[in-house]
Design a protein around this motif. Structure first.
Motif, PDB file in Angstrom:
ATOM      1  N   SER A  26       0.838  -1.198   0.000  1.00  0.00           N
ATOM      2  CA  SER A  26       0.000   0.000   0.000  1.00  0.00           C
ATOM      3  C   SER A  26       0.872   1.247   0.000  1.00  0.00           C
ATOM      4  O   SER A  26       1.903   1.291   0.669  1.00  0.00           O
ATOM      5  N   LYS A  27       0.425   2.247  -0.752  1.00  0.00           N
ATOM      6  CA  LYS A  27       1.097   3.549  -0.718  1.00  0.00           C
ATOM      7  C   LYS A  27       0.688   4.320   0.532  1.00  0.00           C
ATOM      8  O   LYS A  27       1.394   5.215   0.957  1.00  0.00           O
ATOM      9  N   GLY A  28      -0.444   3.965   1.100  1.00  0.00           N
ATOM     10  CA  GLY A  28      -0.959   4.667   2.272  1.00  0.00           C
ATOM     11  C   GLY A  28      -0.880   3.809   3.522  1.00  0.00           C
ATOM     12  O   GLY A  28       0.114   3.145   3.774  1.00  0.00           O
ATOM     13  N   ASP A  29      -1.978   3.806   4.248  1.00  0.00           N
ATOM     14  CA  ASP A  29      -2.041   3.075   5.513  1.00  0.00           C
ATOM     15  C   ASP A  29      -2.916   1.833   5.352  1.00  0.00           C
ATOM     16  O   ASP A  29      -3.543   1.630   4.316  1.00  0.00           O
ATOM     17  N   THR A  31      -5.888  -0.873   7.261  1.00  0.00           N
ATOM     18  CA  THR A  31      -6.965  -0.877   8.241  1.00  0.00           C
ATOM     19  C   THR A  31      -6.502  -1.548   9.521  1.00  0.00           C
ATOM     20  O   THR A  31      -5.525  -2.319   9.530  1.00  0.00           O
ATOM     21  N   THR A  47       4.540  -1.121   3.204  1.00  0.00           N
ATOM     22  CA  THR A  47       4.251   0.251   2.787  1.00  0.00           C
ATOM     23  C   THR A  47       5.301   0.721   1.792  1.00  0.00           C
ATOM     24  O   THR A  47       6.357   0.101   1.644  1.00  0.00           O
ATOM     25  N   LEU A  48       5.020   1.824   1.165  1.00  0.00           N
ATOM     26  CA  LEU A  48       5.983   2.418   0.244  1.00  0.00           C
ATOM     27  C   LEU A  48       7.273   2.749   0.981  1.00  0.00           C
ATOM     28  O   LEU A  48       8.373   2.558   0.463  1.00  0.00           O
ATOM     29  N   GLN A  49       7.148   3.218   2.204  1.00  0.00           N
ATOM     30  CA  GLN A  49       8.325   3.557   3.018  1.00  0.00           C
ATOM     31  C   GLN A  49       9.184   2.299   3.292  1.00  0.00           C
ATOM     32  O   GLN A  49      10.406   2.393   3.333  1.00  0.00           O
TER      33      GLN A  49
END
Length: 52
Positions: A26-29, A31, A47-49
């Motif tokens: 996911s690029k975001g968060d 659930t 995550t992207l990070q």
């Protein structure tokens, strides 16, 4: 959790093996349900990070 359920459904189509490793990117968060599933060892959330 819909994403994880969908991955499980796709994996069942192949019908090979008994152990599956699920990864969701996911690029975001994510659930709270997916984060809890990761704690239980059902899925690995990336995550992207994490990629950098």
């Amino acid at each position: 959790m819909d994403e994880l359920d969908l991955l499980r459904e796709y994996a069942s189509v192949f019908g090979k093996g008994t152990v599956y490793h699920y990864y969701i990117f996911s690029k975001g968060d994510f659930t709270e349900g997916l984060r809890e599933a990761q704690v239980r060892g059902e899925v690995r959330l990336v995550t992207l990070q994490d990629l950098y």
